[in-house]
Scaffold this motif. Sequence first.
Motif, mmCIF file in Angstrom:
data_model
loop_
_atom_site.group_PDB
_atom_site.id
_atom_site.type_symbol
_atom_site.label_atom_id
_atom_site.label_comp_id
_atom_site.label_asym_id
_atom_site.label_seq_id
_atom_site.Cartn_x
_atom_site.Cartn_y
_atom_site.Cartn_z
ATOM 1 N N ALA A 1 5.739 20.038 12.315
ATOM 2 C CA ALA A 1 7.141 19.017 12.338
ATOM 3 C C ALA A 1 6.961 17.832 11.139
ATOM 4 N N PHE B 1 9.150 18.221 8.217
ATOM 5 C CA PHE B 1 9.906 16.893 7.944
ATOM 6 C C PHE B 1 9.372 16.721 6.139
ATOM 7 N N GLY C 1 1.554 21.493 17.238
ATOM 8 C CA GLY C 1 3.512 21.161 17.108
ATOM 9 C C GLY C 1 3.864 19.807 16.320
ATOM 10 N N TYR C 2 2.972 19.374 16.725
ATOM 11 C CA TYR C 2 2.806 17.700 15.351
ATOM 12 C C TYR C 2 2.423 18.052 13.856
#
Length: 305
Positions: free
Chosen positions: A30, A34, A26-27
Amino acid sequence: MKEYFTLQLKILNRQLTDWGVIPVFGYLIAIAVFIGLSTTLFEKTQYAEYAYILLALSIVTKLAEVSRNEFLKLWYSKSEYFKLRIIENFIIATPFIFFLIFKEKYMSSFLLLIATGLSTLINFNKKPNFVLPTPFSTNPFEFTVGFRINYFLYLFAYFLAFMSISVNNFNLGLFSLIVALLGCLSYYVKSEREFYVWIFSLSPKEFLLYKLKNIIQYSTLLCLPIIVSLSLCFYTKIDIILGFQCLGYLFIFTTMLAKYSVFPEKLNMRFTVVFAFIVWLPPLLIVIIPYLYIQSTKKLKEILT
């Protein structure tokens, strides 16, 4: 303070797990999103650095919510409270600052750094008695509540539209329209309580039609200043402007159907992945919308009848 940030990390990890996503992945997703969105923004407009600063500060200011900070003051001393606020603010702003430095926007990164630090000094002890009026009735609560939460997003979108006209940049104007439409779409991501559906004496089909009418009527109202101004100044591209607006209706409608297809449960990560594919390949809407419509009517039938 260490316990506070450890708890926040555990909450975030649990949220990702509930969405069916391994936290580490998930990180990474992200970070990739971004970087991708930031790169696209800087490629599309020369005023991206100012939009970037406003976006970062808009997220940082959400940490200054009154009840939340009053609760923190009960548990921490004054010095610890300000340290916690500073650390929180810079955790949010650091990715934006680093990307501005990467783009060699040193002055903008410095301004964002200073603004992030000063934001911790803002006094939010008193709750405002003023209730922001909206151009909506009380029935379509998604727009009434949502507009009061992120009205600044539309001010930002209108500002971008004004700048696009000033510098004769149609792409920037189109981006401002997308920002406004995304604001409308966000109102249908979170599920309401069952009671707010149960009170309607409508069939599932009538209920969804009612929601669609609200989407068209009120999202048009919010986007109208941008549509009119861009159409007058870039009249040769009216077809593109109206095309994006109609596509925005479809995406908002799809999100609304997705919400009610799993109602009263929350939307999970699976929808986010599917939605990302739809954004890159809009013709998939021809298949997705009928499927979500059928699933929504099944779920709503259990509540409305």
